[in-house]
Write a protein that holds these residues in place. Structure first.
Motif, PDB file in Angstrom:
ATOM      1  N   SER A  35      82.533 -38.074 -25.347  1.00 18.59           N
ATOM      2  CA  SER A  35      82.855 -37.691 -26.719  1.00 18.59           C
ATOM      3  C   SER A  35      81.714 -36.928 -27.393  1.00 18.59           C
ATOM      4  N   LEU A  36      80.520 -37.013 -26.821  1.00 20.03           N
ATOM      5  CA  LEU A  36      79.374 -36.343 -27.412  1.00 20.03           C
ATOM      6  C   LEU A  36      79.449 -34.840 -27.113  1.00 20.03           C
ATOM      7  N   THR A  37      79.426 -34.038 -28.136  1.00 18.95           N
ATOM      8  CA  THR A  37      79.404 -32.591 -27.930  1.00 18.95           C
ATOM      9  C   THR A  37      77.994 -32.072 -28.176  1.00 18.95           C
ATOM     10  N   THR A  38      77.489 -32.293 -29.383  1.00 16.31           N
ATOM     11  CA  THR A  38      76.102 -31.947 -29.673  1.00 16.31           C
ATOM     12  C   THR A  38      75.392 -33.142 -30.290  1.00 16.31           C
ATOM     13  N   VAL A  39      74.104 -33.249 -29.979  1.00 16.33           N
ATOM     14  CA  VAL A  39      73.272 -34.330 -30.517  1.00 16.33           C
ATOM     15  C   VAL A  39      71.909 -33.741 -30.861  1.00 16.33           C
ATOM     16  N   LYS A  56      61.456 -33.549 -30.709  1.00 10.20           N
ATOM     17  CA  LYS A  56      62.857 -33.460 -31.096  1.00 10.20           C
ATOM     18  C   LYS A  56      63.676 -33.037 -29.885  1.00 10.20           C
ATOM     19  N   ILE A  57      64.848 -33.654 -29.741  1.00 13.20           N
ATOM     20  CA  ILE A  57      65.745 -33.350 -28.637  1.00 13.20           C
ATOM     21  C   ILE A  57      67.032 -32.756 -29.185  1.00 13.20           C
ATOM     22  N   TYR A  58      67.541 -31.766 -28.463  1.00 12.76           N
ATOM     23  CA  TYR A  58      68.835 -31.159 -28.756  1.00 12.76           C
ATOM     24  C   TYR A  58      69.679 -31.249 -27.489  1.00 12.76           C
ATOM     25  N   ILE A  59      70.875 -31.780 -27.605  1.00 14.30           N
ATOM     26  CA  ILE A  59      71.784 -31.889 -26.470  1.00 14.30           C
ATOM     27  C   ILE A  59      73.070 -31.156 -26.820  1.00 14.30           C
ATOM     28  N   LYS A  60      73.536 -30.341 -25.906  1.00 15.16           N
ATOM     29  CA  LYS A  60      74.834 -29.686 -26.056  1.00 15.16           C
ATOM     30  C   LYS A  60      75.559 -29.824 -24.725  1.00 15.16           C
ATOM     31  N   ARG A  61      76.485 -30.758 -24.693  1.00 20.48           N
ATOM     32  CA  ARG A  61      77.227 -30.997 -23.474  1.00 20.48           C
ATOM     33  C   ARG A  61      78.363 -29.982 -23.339  1.00 20.48           C
ATOM     34  N   PRO A  62      78.644 -29.597 -22.047  1.00 21.07           N
ATOM     35  CA  PRO A  62      77.965 -30.062 -20.837  1.00 21.07           C
ATOM     36  C   PRO A  62      76.737 -29.214 -20.487  1.00 21.07           C
ATOM     37  N   GLY A  63      75.796 -29.871 -19.818  1.00 22.46           N
ATOM     38  CA  GLY A  63      74.739 -29.181 -19.098  1.00 22.46           C
ATOM     39  C   GLY A  63      73.552 -28.633 -19.836  1.00 22.46           C
ATOM     40  N   ARG A  64      73.426 -28.907 -21.152  1.00 19.49           N
ATOM     41  CA  ARG A  64      72.317 -28.292 -21.870  1.00 19.49           C
ATOM     42  C   ARG A  64      71.527 -29.321 -22.678  1.00 19.49           C
ATOM     43  N   VAL A  65      70.213 -29.208 -22.588  1.00 16.06           N
ATOM     44  CA  VAL A  65      69.338 -30.089 -23.356  1.00 16.06           C
ATOM     45  C   VAL A  65      68.025 -29.349 -23.610  1.00 16.06           C
ATOM     46  N   ARG A  66      67.391 -29.665 -24.730  1.00 18.64           N
ATOM     47  CA  ARG A  66      66.097 -29.057 -25.078  1.00 18.64           C
ATOM     48  C   ARG A  66      65.204 -30.149 -25.647  1.00 18.64           C
ATOM     49  N   PHE A  67      64.038 -30.318 -25.052  1.00 22.09           N
ATOM     50  CA  PHE A  67      63.010 -31.240 -25.544  1.00 22.09           C
ATOM     51  C   PHE A  67      61.876 -30.406 -26.137  1.00 22.09           C
ATOM     52  N   ILE A 173      63.055 -42.895 -26.087  1.00 18.86           N
ATOM     53  CA  ILE A 173      63.719 -43.681 -27.132  1.00 18.86           C
ATOM     54  C   ILE A 173      64.212 -42.714 -28.200  1.00 18.86           C
ATOM     55  N   LEU A 174      65.490 -42.806 -28.514  1.00 18.29           N
ATOM     56  CA  LEU A 174      66.095 -41.892 -29.469  1.00 18.29           C
ATOM     57  C   LEU A 174      66.046 -42.445 -30.885  1.00 18.29           C
ATOM     58  N   GLY A 175      65.742 -41.571 -31.833  1.00 20.94           N
ATOM     59  CA  GLY A 175      65.860 -41.928 -33.236  1.00 20.94           C
ATOM     60  C   GLY A 175      67.310 -41.769 -33.674  1.00 20.94           C
ATOM     61  N   GLU A 176      67.536 -41.727 -34.958  1.00 27.12           N
ATOM     62  CA  GLU A 176      68.895 -41.567 -35.473  1.00 27.12           C
ATOM     63  C   GLU A 176      69.475 -40.239 -34.989  1.00 27.12           C
ATOM     64  N   MET A 177      70.675 -40.304 -34.436  1.00 26.25           N
ATOM     65  CA  MET A 177      71.288 -39.122 -33.863  1.00 26.25           C
ATOM     66  C   MET A 177      72.214 -38.434 -34.870  1.00 26.25           C
ATOM     67  N   LYS A 178      72.059 -37.105 -34.975  1.00 28.20           N
ATOM     68  CA  LYS A 178      73.015 -36.290 -35.730  1.00 28.20           C
ATOM     69  C   LYS A 178      73.955 -35.665 -34.709  1.00 28.20           C
ATOM     70  N   LYS A 179      75.232 -35.922 -34.845  1.00 28.70           N
ATOM     71  CA  LYS A 179      76.202 -35.507 -33.837  1.00 28.70           C
ATOM     72  C   LYS A 179      77.164 -34.470 -34.388  1.00 28.70           C
ATOM     73  N   GLY A 180      77.631 -33.614 -33.470  1.00 32.02           N
ATOM     74  CA  GLY A 180      78.719 -32.713 -33.800  1.00 32.02           C
ATOM     75  C   GLY A 180      78.359 -31.468 -34.576  1.00 32.02           C
ATOM     76  N   GLY A 181      77.070 -31.190 -34.751  1.00 30.73           N
ATOM     77  CA  GLY A 181      76.672 -29.983 -35.470  1.00 30.73           C
ATOM     78  C   GLY A 181      76.736 -28.743 -34.587  1.00 30.73           C
ATOM     79  N   GLN A 182      76.554 -27.588 -35.217  1.00 27.33           N
ATOM     80  CA  GLN A 182      76.546 -26.327 -34.472  1.00 27.33           C
ATOM     81  C   GLN A 182      75.150 -26.075 -33.896  1.00 27.33           C
ATOM     82  N   MET A 183      75.114 -25.612 -32.651  1.00 29.90           N
ATOM     83  CA  MET A 183      73.850 -25.254 -32.007  1.00 29.90           C
ATOM     84  C   MET A 183      74.010 -23.916 -31.314  1.00 29.90           C
TER      85      MET A 183
END
Length: 199
Positions: A35-39, A56-67, A173-183
């Protein structure tokens, strides 16, 4: 294995875990991950040598992440186009690059996460506050494993521990996640990052 790659293979924030949790079923965890699209979240990383990094971490499923690592580190790790690139801020050399499929994080960045696959989950437990799931690529267990830590009601990913092919562990360890935003795609564009660093 490079410690940056090890984290790809999320001392806690002392999160207020709820008491007396029940073990989450694998199907519920798979559904949550799918269900996670962006985090977007802040993270704290405990490296295998005991040092601590933040960023800061950015996740955009599938297959993408940025640390993005904060000072004094300022390193960068990007996964995109089935490749992981590790940019060392202290080096003028091109980034180290690896196939994403060789890292345990690929298991949760997949287009369809199915933790019920045979031999993928090698540990599934509950410790009173959270559910822990340890997974590996069933076809390539030598790539290492990822242990995911979830709390319930609602299901939430709190951290992960990567064990690399040499047995070294890196915890994120993840802090509060913001989900579903545009990236934008630029966040995960390795070639664009390489070109930008040449200027």
């Amino acid at each position: 294995m490079n410690r940056r790659l090890a984290l790809l293979a999320p001392l806690a924030f002392l999160l207020p875990f709820p008491a007396a949790a029940e073990k989450l079923p694998l199907k519920d965890i798979s559904a949550y991950l799918n269900s996670l699209t962006t985090v977007e979240a802040d993270f704290t990383q405990v490296n295998s040598d005991g040092t601590i990094s933040t960023g800061k971490i950015y996740i955009k499923r599938p297959g993408r992440v940025r640390f993005e690592y904060g000072p004094p580190d300022r390193s960068l790790v990007i996964a995109g186009s089935n490749t992981v690139a590790i940019f060392d801020n202290k080096s003028n050399q091109p980034p180290e690059q690896y196939p994403l499929k060789r890292t345990p994080l690929n298991l949760i960045l997949a287009a369809n996460v199915d933790l019920s696959r045979a031999k993928m989950v090698v540990g599934h437990s509950e410790d009173g506050t959270s559910t822990r799931v340890r997974a590996q690529d069933p076809e390539h267990p030598e790539y290492g494993s990822i242990e995911l830590v979830f709390t319930a009601k609602p299901v939430e990913l709190r951290q992960w521990i990567i064990t690399d092919d040499l047995g070294a562990q890196t915890t994120v360890i993840l802090g509060e996640m913001k989900k579903g935003g545009q990236m934008g795609t630029r966040l995960f564009d390795i070639s664009a990052e390489i070109e930008a660093r040449k200027k």
